[in-house]
Scaffold this motif. Structure first.
Motif, PDB file in Angstrom:
ATOM      1  N   ARG A  24     -29.124 -16.953   0.098  1.00  0.00           N
ATOM      2  CA  ARG A  24     -28.140 -17.795   1.484  1.00  0.00           C
ATOM      3  C   ARG A  24     -27.341 -18.696   1.555  1.00  0.00           C
ATOM      4  NH1 ARG A  24     -33.858 -16.356   1.838  1.00  0.00           N
ATOM      5  NH2 ARG A  24     -34.823 -15.959  -0.284  1.00  0.00           N
ATOM      6  N   ASP A  26     -25.660 -21.040   5.080  1.00  0.00           N
ATOM      7  CA  ASP A  26     -25.963 -22.472   5.209  1.00  0.00           C
ATOM      8  C   ASP A  26     -25.883 -22.552   6.729  1.00  0.00           C
ATOM      9  OD1 ASP A  26     -23.377 -22.250   5.739  1.00  0.00           O
ATOM     10  OD2 ASP A  26     -23.187 -24.146   5.276  1.00  0.00           O
ATOM     11  N   ASP A  27     -25.664 -21.104   7.473  1.00  0.00           N
ATOM     12  CA  ASP A  27     -25.633 -20.724   9.177  1.00  0.00           C
ATOM     13  C   ASP A  27     -27.138 -19.871   9.026  1.00  0.00           C
ATOM     14  OD1 ASP A  27     -25.315 -18.953   7.249  1.00  0.00           O
ATOM     15  OD2 ASP A  27     -22.689 -18.216   8.799  1.00  0.00           O
ATOM     16  N   GLY A  28     -27.742 -19.720   8.413  1.00  0.00           N
ATOM     17  CA  GLY A  28     -28.632 -19.289   8.450  1.00  0.00           C
ATOM     18  C   GLY A  28     -28.373 -17.488   7.340  1.00  0.00           C
ATOM     19  N   ARG A  29     -27.941 -17.339   7.216  1.00  0.00           N
ATOM     20  CA  ARG A  29     -27.657 -15.632   6.517  1.00  0.00           C
ATOM     21  C   ARG A  29     -28.515 -15.573   5.296  1.00  0.00           C
ATOM     22  NH1 ARG A  29     -22.790 -13.595   6.384  1.00  0.00           N
ATOM     23  NH2 ARG A  29     -22.305 -16.060   6.317  1.00  0.00           N
ATOM     24  N   SER A  30     -29.675 -14.541   4.916  1.00  0.00           N
ATOM     25  CA  SER A  30     -29.678 -14.810   3.792  1.00  0.00           C
ATOM     26  C   SER A  30     -29.561 -12.923   3.697  1.00  0.00           C
ATOM     27  CB  SER A  30     -30.973 -14.651   3.290  1.00  0.00           C
ATOM     28  OG  SER A  30     -31.589 -14.492   2.352  1.00  0.00           O
TER      29      SER A  30
END
Length: 122
Positions: A24, A26-30
Motif C-alpha cells: 500500500r 501513501d498516495d492510496g494505490r494498493s
C-alpha cells in the motif's frame, strides 16, 4: 518525476500462506503481488542478467512462498523466497511499477513459458 519514482510504501504485508505481498502506497494505490510473480520477475542479476536481453525465464515456481522481507536502507526490501532465492532488491519504484503492470507482466511470463516449453509447476 513519475508516480513510480515518488512511490513511498505505507504498508507491506505478507499473507498468512506467504504467497502474496500486499503493498500500500501513501498516495492510496494498493497492489497484491503474488510471490510467484515477484520471484520470476526478481530484479536480481540472477534473473535479469547483466545486460539487456539476458533475462532468464524461471519456471516451476507456482508454489514458491516468501520466507522473509528484509529492509534495505529506506528505499527497498530484499525478499527471501523459500526456494532460497534472496538476491533481489525490490525498490519502492520497482514494486509500484510491477503492481501497475501486473496483468501485462503475467501475460508476458505465460507467453515466455509457452514459447520455451516450460511450466509454472515444478
Amino acid at each position: 518525476m513519475s508516480n513510480h519514482e515518488k512511490a513511498w510504501p505505507k504498508e507491506l504485508r505478507v499473507s498468512a500462506d506467504r504467497k502474496m505481498l500486499t503493498v500500500r502506497f501513501d498516495d492510496g494505490r494498493s497492489y497484491d503481488l503474488e510471490a510467484e510473480l515477484l520471484r520470476v520477475r526478481s530484479p536480481s542479476a540472477e534473473v535479469q542478467g547483466h545486460a539487456p536481453g539476458q533475462r532468464v525465464t524461471v519456471g516451476g515456481k507456482s508454489e514458491v512462498a516468501i520466507s522473509k522481507v528484509l529492509p534495505v536502507g529506506n528505499y527497498a526490501v530484499r525478499l527471501v523466497f523459500d526456494d532460497t532465492h534472496d538476491t533481489g532488491i525490490f525498490t519502492w519504484a520497482f514494486l509500484s511499477e510491477l503492481g501497475e503492470s501486473k496483468d501485462q507482466r503475467w501475460a508476458e511470463y505465460m507467453a515466455e513459458l509457452a514459447d520455451k516449453g516450460m511450466s509454472r509447476i515444478f
